[in-house]
Design an enzyme around this catalytic site. Structure first.
Site, PDB file in Angstrom:
ATOM      1  CD  GLU A  46      -2.728   1.254   2.478  1.00  0.00           C
ATOM      2  OE1 GLU A  46      -3.649   2.090   2.487  1.00  0.00           O
ATOM      3  OE2 GLU A  46      -2.527   0.451   3.407  1.00  0.00           O
ATOM      4  CD  GLU A  69      -7.133   1.625   5.737  1.00  0.00           C
ATOM      5  OE1 GLU A  69      -6.512   0.888   6.511  1.00  0.00           O
ATOM      6  OE2 GLU A  69      -6.635   2.091   4.705  1.00  0.00           O
TER       7      GLU A  69
END
Length: 309
Positions: free
Chosen positions: A189, A284
């Site tokens: 990520e 998220e």
């Protein structure tokens, strides 16, 4: 899926205004009392996280999962899964199985100081990373997970950039040796939180994936972070599409649900769907509004952004 005449959506609109949804309070959620299959109200596979609906479902993990399922969410993601007790991990896995839900990402965190991490090439950090990959592979069996988030850490200022990249590639190859036989995938990520973080752009991640050359190493494209770091979301996703295995959501500024910032999520979700993406889109982000009203508004925001068909 057409939502204009969906009774649940009308109900949630009223709830957002009145703070209702009293049906879902109490020790047993509505989902637990039903015998019919869980409804799937969305075109994409959105995955909430624990705490997102605590004002309706309470603090218990299983009750929260049941509530998510009843609302039509087909998946869950839980960054902190590896740090939970074995008992809670098993309860989470059982609740997901009962509700026919998927497990999204959890984080592989070797526990060492990210300021001196995989960019250094030091054997002690590579060994710690591989050891956590082995633990993650075992945990994945408990919750039927496929993906786990990894980040390489901070820059090593004493080394040239290309040397740091080579060190990360080598570490991820070692991790892939652990995960690939199990059909598991680490998703790296790129982040925007700190300028000292090495991995910040999708093209960096793409290059590393191509160098590692394993189905066990792919990209987690977090739309919030990438809007902050590079923008031009759809074009940049297209460039990296064959290496993107997982997507995360958050509007910018604020990192809250779609519709609270500048990102045109209706268009982004439409494009993702047209690409044929069948993976998980992790939610998220935080809730823009507090309490039950905020939770109902969040659900309604996803129905609105998902209404591209």
């Amino acid at each position: 899926m057409e939502h204009q005449n969906n009774p649940r959506r009308s109900f949630l609109k009223k709830a957002a205004a009145s703070g209702a949804l009293a049906t879902f309070t109490g020790g047993i959620s509505f989902a637990q009392s039903q015998s019919e299959p869980i409804r799937r109200d969305f075109n994409l596979n959105y995955a909430p996280h624990f705490g997102m609906f605590k004002h309706h479902a309470g603090d218990d993990y299983v009750d929260q999962i049941n509530f998510m399922a009843e609302q039509g969410f087909p998946a869950l993601e839980d960054n902190g899964l590896m740090k939970r007790s074995p008992e809670d991990q098993k309860r989470i896995g059982a609740a997901l199985e009962k509700n026919g839900m998927q497990m999204g990402v959890f984080v592989i965190d070797p526990g060492f100081n990210w300021k001196v991490a995989l960019t250094t090439g030091k054997q002690e950090y590579i060994d710690a990373f591989v050891q956590e990959c082995e633990k993650a592979a075992e945990l994945a069996k408990v919750v039927n997970a496929k993906w786990m988030t990894v980040v390489p850490g901070y820059f090593e200022r004493k080394l040239p950039m290309d040397q740091q990249t080579s060190n990360i590639i080598e570490a991820y190859r070692r991790g892939a040796e652990v995960l690939e036989p199990h059909g598991l995938t680490m998703v790296m990520e790129p982040l925007s939180d700190n300028p000292d973080l090495y991995l910040r752009h999708s093209n960096q991640s793409y290059m590393i994936c191509k160098a590692v050359d394993s189905p066990a190493v792919k990209i987690l494209y977090d739309i919030y972070h990438m809007q902050r770091n590079e923008g031009n979301l759809i074009a940049n996703m297209e460039l990296c599409w064959d290496e993107i295995a997982y997507i995360q959501i958050g509007d910018n500024p604020g990192r809250k649900e779609p519709g609270t910032g500048e990102i045109n999520y209706l268009n982004v979700f439409k494009w993702i769907d047209e690409k044929g993406f069948k993976g998980i889109c992790g939610m998220e982000h935080g809730n823009a509004q507090p309490g039950k009203e905020g939770e109902a508004a969040l659900i309604e925001a996803y129905h609105t952004a998902d209404k591209f068909k």
